[in-house]
Motif scaffolding. Structure first.
Motif, mmCIF file in Angstrom:
data_model
loop_
_atom_site.group_PDB
_atom_site.id
_atom_site.type_symbol
_atom_site.label_atom_id
_atom_site.label_comp_id
_atom_site.label_asym_id
_atom_site.label_seq_id
_atom_site.Cartn_x
_atom_site.Cartn_y
_atom_site.Cartn_z
ATOM 1 N N LEU A 164 0.588 -1.175 -0.014
ATOM 2 C CA LEU A 164 0.067 0.026 0.120
ATOM 3 C C LEU A 164 0.816 1.174 0.082
ATOM 4 O O LEU A 164 0.429 2.250 -0.547
ATOM 5 C CB LEU A 164 -0.983 -0.224 1.257
ATOM 6 C CG LEU A 164 -1.975 -0.943 1.064
ATOM 7 C CD1 LEU A 164 -2.588 -1.245 2.379
ATOM 8 C CD2 LEU A 164 -2.925 -0.947 0.016
ATOM 9 N N LYS A 165 2.057 1.219 0.702
ATOM 10 C CA LYS A 165 2.805 2.295 0.756
ATOM 11 C C LYS A 165 3.531 2.439 -0.885
ATOM 12 O O LYS A 165 3.619 3.796 -1.158
ATOM 13 C CB LYS A 165 4.131 2.075 1.843
ATOM 14 C CG LYS A 165 3.695 2.096 3.028
ATOM 15 C CD LYS A 165 4.705 2.026 4.100
ATOM 16 C CE LYS A 165 4.409 1.760 5.420
ATOM 17 N NZ LYS A 165 5.642 1.297 6.480
ATOM 18 N N GLN A 168 0.969 4.186 -2.758
ATOM 19 C CA GLN A 168 0.696 5.556 -2.632
ATOM 20 C C GLN A 168 1.820 6.491 -3.278
ATOM 21 O O GLN A 168 1.598 7.377 -3.725
ATOM 22 C CB GLN A 168 1.193 5.728 -0.906
ATOM 23 C CG GLN A 168 0.883 7.129 -0.658
ATOM 24 C CD GLN A 168 1.125 7.091 0.965
ATOM 25 O OE1 GLN A 168 1.550 6.063 1.565
ATOM 26 N NE2 GLN A 168 0.683 8.390 1.402
ATOM 27 N N ASN A 169 2.925 5.791 -3.628
ATOM 28 C CA ASN A 169 4.036 6.610 -4.188
ATOM 29 C C ASN A 169 3.634 6.343 -5.875
ATOM 30 O O ASN A 169 3.754 7.483 -6.543
ATOM 31 C CB ASN A 169 5.457 5.907 -3.889
ATOM 32 C CG ASN A 169 5.879 6.355 -2.541
ATOM 33 O OD1 ASN A 169 5.537 7.449 -2.150
ATOM 34 N ND2 ASN A 169 6.729 5.471 -2.109
ATOM 35 N N PRO A 172 -0.655 8.043 -6.271
ATOM 36 C CA PRO A 172 -1.209 8.664 -5.096
ATOM 37 C C PRO A 172 -2.558 9.251 -4.939
ATOM 38 O O PRO A 172 -3.260 9.173 -3.777
ATOM 39 C CB PRO A 172 -0.037 9.732 -4.904
ATOM 40 C CG PRO A 172 0.265 10.023 -6.181
ATOM 41 C CD PRO A 172 0.481 8.617 -6.851
ATOM 42 N N ARG A 175 -7.242 5.966 -3.915
ATOM 43 C CA ARG A 175 -7.423 5.426 -2.351
ATOM 44 C C ARG A 175 -7.072 4.113 -2.098
ATOM 45 O O ARG A 175 -6.991 3.131 -2.864
ATOM 46 C CB ARG A 175 -8.995 5.682 -2.060
ATOM 47 C CG ARG A 175 -9.402 7.354 -2.154
ATOM 48 C CD ARG A 175 -11.108 7.356 -2.173
ATOM 49 N NE ARG A 175 -11.655 6.466 -3.043
ATOM 50 C CZ ARG A 175 -13.004 6.474 -3.603
ATOM 51 N NH1 ARG A 175 -13.582 7.132 -2.628
ATOM 52 N NH2 ARG A 175 -13.229 5.570 -4.378
ATOM 53 N N ARG A 176 -6.555 4.021 -0.755
ATOM 54 C CA ARG A 176 -6.114 2.686 -0.190
ATOM 55 C C ARG A 176 -6.891 2.306 0.966
ATOM 56 O O ARG A 176 -7.038 3.140 1.812
ATOM 57 C CB ARG A 176 -4.593 3.004 0.176
ATOM 58 C CG ARG A 176 -3.600 3.384 -1.036
ATOM 59 C CD ARG A 176 -2.152 3.889 -0.491
ATOM 60 N NE ARG A 176 -2.617 5.264 0.257
ATOM 61 C CZ ARG A 176 -2.735 6.329 -0.653
ATOM 62 N NH1 ARG A 176 -2.897 6.356 -1.979
ATOM 63 N NH2 ARG A 176 -2.859 7.398 -0.038
ATOM 64 N N ILE A 194 0.137 5.248 5.796
ATOM 65 C CA ILE A 194 -0.287 5.033 4.388
ATOM 66 C C ILE A 194 -1.464 5.880 4.013
ATOM 67 O O ILE A 194 -1.769 5.715 2.838
ATOM 68 C CB ILE A 194 -0.758 3.557 4.097
ATOM 69 C CG1 ILE A 194 -2.079 3.205 4.933
ATOM 70 C CG2 ILE A 194 0.452 2.644 4.594
ATOM 71 C CD1 ILE A 194 -2.500 1.986 4.645
ATOM 72 N N ASP A 195 -1.957 6.916 4.721
ATOM 73 C CA ASP A 195 -2.847 7.815 4.544
ATOM 74 C C ASP A 195 -4.072 7.091 3.937
ATOM 75 O O ASP A 195 -4.466 7.165 2.781
ATOM 76 C CB ASP A 195 -2.337 8.837 3.559
ATOM 77 C CG ASP A 195 -3.245 9.889 3.182
ATOM 78 O OD1 ASP A 195 -4.236 10.085 3.963
ATOM 79 O OD2 ASP A 195 -3.068 10.714 1.997
ATOM 80 N N ALA A 196 -4.365 6.007 4.602
ATOM 81 C CA ALA A 196 -5.657 5.091 4.433
ATOM 82 C C ALA A 196 -6.673 5.990 4.270
ATOM 83 O O ALA A 196 -7.257 6.934 4.841
ATOM 84 C CB ALA A 196 -5.682 4.098 5.383
ATOM 85 N N TYR A 197 -7.768 5.239 3.256
ATOM 86 C CA TYR A 197 -9.075 5.794 3.216
ATOM 87 C C TYR A 197 -9.955 4.910 4.032
ATOM 88 O O TYR A 197 -10.991 5.335 4.554
ATOM 89 C CB TYR A 197 -9.635 5.753 1.780
ATOM 90 C CG TYR A 197 -10.594 6.127 1.373
ATOM 91 C CD1 TYR A 197 -11.527 7.266 1.417
ATOM 92 C CD2 TYR A 197 -11.741 4.731 0.928
ATOM 93 C CE1 TYR A 197 -12.653 7.205 1.096
ATOM 94 C CE2 TYR A 197 -13.104 5.031 0.575
ATOM 95 C CZ TYR A 197 -13.420 6.258 0.599
ATOM 96 O OH TYR A 197 -14.879 6.320 0.335
#
Length: 259
Positions: A164-165, A168-169, A172, A175-176, A194-197
């Protein structure tokens, strides 16, 4: 004849339509096949959930198990079979004669079908011990870019936080969602990283306190895999947003009865 339904029950019924078809409508067609995804579209599902891993020649394939043994007439690990070999397998007859010669789809084929049928896709990044997480994420990212899917049409999920990380890169804007069987005590710290949703968890282990904590922190909350609506009646009241189920038609039946 009109059926009187208490206000509380009406609210519950309204929420039951929020479902994701797990591996497609996998109770009606062989899981993770185009046939299962079409069944989900025919049922009026908004979302399908799929599993993606790489073939020997690094093509993102839609299949759950490490091997093809359970859901095809072949044998061997997906990672040890090239696309050409995987496409020769019958991935439907095990489920029923009507699905003979159904094939294991690629991610590209699945996204094409999803676009044509207005389906949103929860892409589970499927990793086994021998897999290279960076290569998996790069290949999936390439297919997504080529597909030209709208960002809001897609959601990444995985038990693997590293995957997931990396997504994200690479992507981005998509959504995760973090997959857990049981939500850990340090869940909020992990989600922030991981700035999760969303959080996706096994409905059997979710507690009301955990659900409330996640909702208060503004995360979407999805449960897998309740195939009988009665099993999760209380979960809607806890704030669960969606059920990931093999039987989305069971939840639609409740709505039809209520109307």
């Amino acid at each position: 004849m009109n059926i009187a339904i208490p206000e509380k029950a009406q609210q519950t019924v309204q929420k039951t339509i929020k479902t994701t078809a797990h591996r497609g409508a996998s109770s009606l067609a062989p899981e993770n096949t185009l046939a299962a995804f079409m069944k989900a579209a025919e049922l009026g599902c908004d979302w399908i959930e799929i599993d993606v891993q790489l073939s020997l020649d690094k093509v993102p394939m839609v299949i759950h198990d490490r091997t093809v043994d359970r859901c095809s007439n072949g044998s061997g690990a997906v990672a040890e079979l090239a696309l050409s070999s995987l496409k020769q397998l019958d991935a439907g007859q095990w489920f029923g004669q009507a699905f003979t010669e159904e094939r294991i789809p690629t991610l590209a084929e699945t996204l094409c079908l999803a676009k044509k049928n207005n389906l949103k896709v929860n892409i589970e990044l499927k990793l086994y011990p021998q897999d290279d997480v960076q290569v998996l994420c790069e290949r999936i990212s390439e297919v997504i870019t080529e597909s030209q899917c709208i960002d809001t049409q897609l959601l990444f999920s995985s038990f693997n936080a590293e995957a997931l990380k990396r997504m994200q890169n690479l992507q981005p804007q998509i959504r995760r969602g973090q997959l857990w069987e049981k939500i850990p005590t340090d869940a909020l710290a992990n989600l922030k990283e991981i700035d999760a949703y969303s959080v996706h968890c096994d409905y059997r282990f979710l507690t009301e306190r955990q659900a409330q904590q996640l909702k208060q922190s503004d995360y979407q909350l999805y449960c897998y895999t309740p195939n009988q609506p009665a099993l999760v009646e209380q979960h809607w009241g806890w704030g669960v947003d969606m059920m990931i189920t093999d039987k989305p038609q069971a939840y639609r039946a409740i709505l039809a009865y209520a109307s």
